[in-house]
Design a protein around this motif. Structure first.
Motif, PDB file in Angstrom:
ATOM      1  N   ALA A 269       7.411  -8.236 -12.553  1.00 57.22           N
ATOM      2  CA  ALA A 269       6.852  -7.651 -13.774  1.00 57.22           C
ATOM      3  C   ALA A 269       7.331  -6.234 -14.059  1.00 57.22           C
ATOM      4  CB  ALA A 269       5.328  -7.670 -13.700  1.00 57.22           C
ATOM      5  N   ILE A 270       7.407  -5.372 -13.039  1.00 58.41           N
ATOM      6  CA  ILE A 270       7.698  -3.959 -13.269  1.00 58.41           C
ATOM      7  C   ILE A 270       9.034  -3.744 -13.990  1.00 58.41           C
ATOM      8  CG2 ILE A 270       8.133  -1.732 -12.149  1.00 58.41           C
ATOM      9  CD1 ILE A 270       5.185  -2.561 -12.263  1.00 58.41           C
TER      10      ILE A 270
ATOM     11  N   MET B 234      -1.624 -13.936   2.487  1.00 60.90           N
ATOM     12  CA  MET B 234      -0.785 -14.714   1.578  1.00 60.90           C
ATOM     13  C   MET B 234      -0.935 -14.230   0.133  1.00 60.90           C
ATOM     14  SD  MET B 234       0.656 -16.557   3.781  1.00 60.90           S
ATOM     15  CE  MET B 234       0.267 -15.400   5.122  1.00 60.90           C
ATOM     16  N   GLN B 235      -2.146 -13.830  -0.240  1.00 56.17           N
ATOM     17  CA  GLN B 235      -2.378 -13.306  -1.580  1.00 56.17           C
ATOM     18  C   GLN B 235      -1.619 -12.001  -1.781  1.00 56.17           C
ATOM     19  OE1 GLN B 235      -4.239 -14.776  -4.236  1.00 56.17           O
ATOM     20  NE2 GLN B 235      -2.966 -13.231  -5.209  1.00 56.17           N
ATOM     21  N   PHE B 236      -1.604 -11.166  -0.757  1.00 58.51           N
ATOM     22  CA  PHE B 236      -0.856  -9.910  -0.829  1.00 58.51           C
ATOM     23  C   PHE B 236       0.625 -10.185  -1.067  1.00 58.51           C
ATOM     24  CE2 PHE B 236       1.641  -6.523   1.117  1.00 58.51           C
ATOM     25  CZ  PHE B 236       1.087  -5.393   0.534  1.00 58.51           C
ATOM     26  N   ASP B 237       1.154 -11.169  -0.385  1.00 58.77           N
ATOM     27  CA  ASP B 237       2.549 -11.568  -0.583  1.00 58.77           C
ATOM     28  C   ASP B 237       2.799 -11.920  -2.052  1.00 58.77           C
ATOM     29  OD1 ASP B 237       4.687 -11.515   1.146  1.00 58.77           O
ATOM     30  OD2 ASP B 237       4.653 -13.644   1.573  1.00 58.77           O
ATOM     31  N   ASN B 238       1.867 -12.677  -2.643  1.00 56.14           N
ATOM     32  CA  ASN B 238       2.000 -13.059  -4.050  1.00 56.14           C
ATOM     33  C   ASN B 238       1.940 -11.846  -4.968  1.00 56.14           C
ATOM     34  OD1 ASN B 238       2.132 -15.778  -3.361  1.00 56.14           O
ATOM     35  ND2 ASN B 238      -0.069 -16.095  -3.581  1.00 56.14           N
ATOM     36  N   ILE B 239       1.096 -10.874  -4.627  1.00 54.19           N
ATOM     37  CA  ILE B 239       0.981  -9.655  -5.440  1.00 54.19           C
ATOM     38  C   ILE B 239       2.313  -8.921  -5.484  1.00 54.19           C
ATOM     39  CG2 ILE B 239      -0.049  -7.339  -5.501  1.00 54.19           C
ATOM     40  CD1 ILE B 239      -2.611  -8.641  -4.361  1.00 54.19           C
ATOM     41  N   ILE B 240       2.936  -8.736  -4.319  1.00 54.99           N
ATOM     42  CA  ILE B 240       4.217  -8.032  -4.273  1.00 54.99           C
ATOM     43  C   ILE B 240       5.272  -8.790  -5.077  1.00 54.99           C
ATOM     44  CG2 ILE B 240       6.036  -7.126  -2.779  1.00 54.99           C
ATOM     45  CD1 ILE B 240       3.350  -5.653  -2.592  1.00 54.99           C
ATOM     46  N   ASP B 241       5.268 -10.121  -4.965  1.00 57.09           N
ATOM     47  CA  ASP B 241       6.247 -10.926  -5.696  1.00 57.09           C
ATOM     48  C   ASP B 241       6.066 -10.782  -7.208  1.00 57.09           C
ATOM     49  OD1 ASP B 241       7.407 -11.853  -3.372  1.00 57.09           O
ATOM     50  OD2 ASP B 241       6.302 -13.749  -3.341  1.00 57.09           O
TER      51      ASP B 241
ATOM     52  N   THR C 206      -4.115  -8.139 -10.506  1.00 57.86           N
ATOM     53  CA  THR C 206      -3.567  -7.371  -9.383  1.00 57.86           C
ATOM     54  C   THR C 206      -4.590  -6.352  -8.907  1.00 57.86           C
ATOM     55  OG1 THR C 206      -1.273  -7.649 -10.098  1.00 57.86           O
ATOM     56  CG2 THR C 206      -1.751  -5.767  -8.681  1.00 57.86           C
ATOM     57  N   ARG C 207      -5.208  -5.664  -9.852  1.00 58.80           N
ATOM     58  CA  ARG C 207      -6.227  -4.665  -9.508  1.00 58.80           C
ATOM     59  C   ARG C 207      -7.386  -5.311  -8.751  1.00 58.80           C
ATOM     60  NH1 ARG C 207      -8.349  -1.800 -14.700  1.00 58.80           N
ATOM     61  NH2 ARG C 207      -9.216  -3.888 -15.025  1.00 58.80           N
ATOM     62  N   ALA C 208      -7.858  -6.446  -9.224  1.00 57.31           N
ATOM     63  CA  ALA C 208      -8.995  -7.112  -8.586  1.00 57.31           C
ATOM     64  C   ALA C 208      -8.635  -7.599  -7.184  1.00 57.31           C
ATOM     65  CB  ALA C 208      -9.466  -8.289  -9.447  1.00 57.31           C
ATOM     66  N   HIS C 209      -7.488  -8.258  -7.055  1.00 52.24           N
ATOM     67  CA  HIS C 209      -7.059  -8.734  -5.735  1.00 52.24           C
ATOM     68  C   HIS C 209      -6.888  -7.565  -4.768  1.00 52.24           C
ATOM     69  CE1 HIS C 209      -6.661 -12.940  -6.622  1.00 52.24           C
ATOM     70  NE2 HIS C 209      -5.743 -12.768  -7.549  1.00 52.24           N
TER      71      HIS C 209
ATOM     72  N   LYS D  79       7.278  -7.733   8.931  1.00 57.36           N
ATOM     73  CA  LYS D  79       8.702  -7.488   8.710  1.00 57.36           C
ATOM     74  C   LYS D  79       9.123  -7.931   7.311  1.00 57.36           C
ATOM     75  CE  LYS D  79      13.303  -8.718  10.451  1.00 57.36           C
ATOM     76  NZ  LYS D  79      13.821  -7.328  10.423  1.00 57.36           N
ATOM     77  N   HIS D  80       8.843  -9.184   6.958  1.00 63.18           N
ATOM     78  CA  HIS D  80       9.333  -9.663   5.660  1.00 63.18           C
ATOM     79  C   HIS D  80       8.572  -9.022   4.503  1.00 63.18           C
ATOM     80  CE1 HIS D  80       6.094 -12.825   5.144  1.00 63.18           C
ATOM     81  NE2 HIS D  80       6.331 -12.564   3.890  1.00 63.18           N
ATOM     82  N   THR D  81       7.293  -8.682   4.726  1.00 58.25           N
ATOM     83  CA  THR D  81       6.531  -8.026   3.665  1.00 58.25           C
ATOM     84  C   THR D  81       7.012  -6.594   3.459  1.00 58.25           C
ATOM     85  OG1 THR D  81       4.612  -9.365   4.304  1.00 58.25           O
ATOM     86  CG2 THR D  81       4.210  -7.531   2.813  1.00 58.25           C
ATOM     87  N   THR D  82       7.362  -5.913   4.537  1.00 57.39           N
ATOM     88  CA  THR D  82       7.913  -4.567   4.413  1.00 57.39           C
ATOM     89  C   THR D  82       9.210  -4.590   3.617  1.00 57.39           C
ATOM     90  OG1 THR D  82       6.909  -3.819   6.487  1.00 57.39           O
ATOM     91  CG2 THR D  82       8.803  -2.572   5.691  1.00 57.39           C
ATOM     92  N   GLU D  83      10.050  -5.574   3.869  1.00 62.23           N
ATOM     93  CA  GLU D  83      11.301  -5.692   3.114  1.00 62.23           C
ATOM     94  C   GLU D  83      11.020  -5.851   1.621  1.00 62.23           C
ATOM     95  OE1 GLU D  83      13.045  -9.033   5.058  1.00 62.23           O
ATOM     96  OE2 GLU D  83      13.868  -7.851   6.724  1.00 62.23           O
ATOM     97  N   LYS D  84       9.995  -6.640   1.292  1.00 60.33           N
ATOM     98  CA  LYS D  84       9.630  -6.834  -0.116  1.00 60.33           C
ATOM     99  C   LYS D  84       9.116  -5.540  -0.740  1.00 60.33           C
ATOM    100  CE  LYS D  84       8.440 -11.760  -0.131  1.00 60.33           C
ATOM    101  NZ  LYS D  84       7.417 -12.749  -0.520  1.00 60.33           N
ATOM    102  N   ILE D  85       8.316  -4.799   0.019  1.00 60.11           N
ATOM    103  CA  ILE D  85       7.753  -3.554  -0.515  1.00 60.11           C
ATOM    104  C   ILE D  85       8.850  -2.510  -0.711  1.00 60.11           C
ATOM    105  CG2 ILE D  85       6.140  -1.655  -0.058  1.00 60.11           C
ATOM    106  CD1 ILE D  85       4.462  -3.733   1.533  1.00 60.11           C
ATOM    107  N   VAL D  86       9.790  -2.440   0.222  1.00 61.56           N
ATOM    108  CA  VAL D  86      10.919  -1.518   0.063  1.00 61.56           C
ATOM    109  C   VAL D  86      11.691  -1.857  -1.216  1.00 61.56           C
ATOM    110  CG1 VAL D  86      13.163  -0.849   1.011  1.00 61.56           C
ATOM    111  CG2 VAL D  86      11.162  -0.932   2.497  1.00 61.56           C
TER     112      VAL D  86
END
Length: 433
Positions: free
Chosen positions: A345-346, A333-340, A292-295, A125-132
């Motif tokens: 950055a973008i 948890m690493q995926f969460d950091n990637i989205i953050d 990001t690419r490597a992770h 749920k919270h990761t989907t909100e971040k991706i949106v």
């Protein structure tokens, strides 16, 4: 304390090996085990398996556990096998015999299962909100640069005119498509296994509907044997969802590493987003996108890693499933950091100007030359041949009108339609409710 303690001890080496990293990794499950235990106690009181007074004591003690967990003051030391035994020991210390009754009609199998289901539900749920949110950032950048030309490449060769509006919107829509896998993973996680016991149910008159409603699950996993089959299935579905997003983000990161190079030089990263070289003072490296690419590439291997761990197991519980926490929790948890970090950055990407004026990009307008000839009555195949020959013999002159046109409208860049798709997902997706 061990939930299976029968008065004898096991060899220290065996205990250390079998416990593995559970004491550390169970921190992710602590909150959810306490919440499930609250629902369990309420259900036991309703069905008369414990008294209302015992339930009141258990609820107070479990609320205290939740406070300690929120304050990071509920560690699992070596005296306990896992978070489940630590919580039960705490309840016994606080409530006496009531704590000894919390495990009635429950096995550690369904206890672990329900904690994992709740943990992964909330994570999705919270990761989907971040991706949106990240998708909407891409769409904002697409609108900002919808008329900013970009050479489109195929086979690592300049191919046709594109735009940063198309590039940003492509990743927005691709990420949205990936989120459908999050919705599927959420649906699998949104089933209640509590009450299935060790996989064979219980003869006590428990109320599984009550725990399902209290814990916020949409459905009961009806079959007790089938409930045990969630272990591995849930983890693999979450891993697949993460892998799909990471496939898109890895591709995007590779694009930006290329676009940031001196050879292409389409984008520029602010100095504070780059690292340097210990020997070459001119270097400004796009490490954030390389990492990001490597992770992301590592995370894409997760479904296979899980499959290889559980692929040849029959029905029922097996200790092999314990390893899934080691495989999945840290990458989650690493995926969460990637989205953050990408959300940070973008928005700071800087798009350069004037790179389209280079002679090497003249051939990307050949299709526009063909289209102009077609408008003047030349058959496509003849126009294709004529323009191709002009490129070969050096007489080709690019169709300059295209270069000054509004490329966003030429490419039918309907950002409004993509935005509508995002809004529809936000409105309809169960994972966001």
């Amino acid at each position: 304390m061990k939930l299976w303690d029968k008065g004898f001890t096991i060899n220290d080496k065996i205990e250390k090996f079998t416990v593995g990293k559970d004491r550390e990794l169970d921190a992710h499950l602590a909150k959810y085990d306490a919440l499930a235990s609250k629902a369990q106690a309420n259900m036991l009181a309703k069905t008369g398996l414990i008294t209302n007074e015992e339930n009141d004591d258990l609820q107070i003690a479990l609320d205290e556990v939740l406070v300690l967990i929120a304050e990071n003051n509920f560690e699992v030391d070596e005296n306990y096998e896992d978070i489940h035994s630590k919580i039960e020991a705490f309840l016994i210390e606080k409530t006496g015999d009531a704590g000894k009754k919390i495990h009635v009609a429950r096995s550690r199998n369904d206890q672990v299962l329900v904690a994992i289901q709740l943990f992964e539900k909330e994570y999705l749920k919270h990761t989907t909100e971040k991706i949106v949110n990240l998708i909407e950032i891409f769409l904002q950048k697409a609108d900002e640069f919808k008329n900013h030309q970009l050479p489109g490449y195929t086979h690592f060769q300049a191919a046709m005119p594109s735009s940063f509006g198309m590039w940003f919107s492509a990743y927005a829509e691709s990420l949205l498509t990936d989120l459908y896998f999050f919705e599927a993973a959420y649906k699998i996680s949104d089933q209640n296994p509590l009450g299935s016991g060790a996989g064979f149910g219980t003869s006590f008159p428990i109320d599984r509907l009550q725990t399902t409603q209290e814990l916020g699950f949409s459905e009961i996993l009806v079959s007790s044997v089938g409930a045990q089959m969630l272990r591995g299935k849930t983890e693999k579905s979450v891993a697949t969802a993460l892998a799909m997003i990471c496939g898109t983000l890895s591709k995007m990161s590779y694009d930006l590493v290329l676009y940031n190079s001196q050879d292409l030089a389409f984008v520029k990263l602010p100095n504070e987003m780059t690292t340097g070289s210990s020997i070459m003072p001119h270097k400004k490296n796009p490490d954030v996108f390389e990492l990001t690419r490597a992770h992301c590439n590592r995370i894409q291997a997760l479904p296979n890693d899980i499959m290889m761990t559980i692929n040849n197991l029959p029905s029922g519980y097996h200790r092999d499933y314990q390893i899934l926490k080691e495989i999945l929790f840290e990458p989650m948890m690493q995926f969460d950091n990637i989205i953050d970090i990408l959300t940070f950055a973008i928005p700071q990407l800087q798009i350069k100007d004037n790179y389209m004026n280079q002679e090497k990009y003249d051939p990307i307008y050949t299709v526009e030359n063909i289209n102009e000839a077609i408008k003047n009555g030349t058959p496509f195949r003849d126009a294709y041949r004529e323009v191709g020959l002009s490129v070969e013999n050096g007489t080709y002159v690019p169709h300059k009108e295209f270069q000054t046109s509004h490329i966003g409208s030429i490419h039918n860049l309907r950002l409004d339609l993509i935005s509508n798709k995002i809004e529809k997902f936000k409105l309809e997706a169960q994972v966001l409710k």
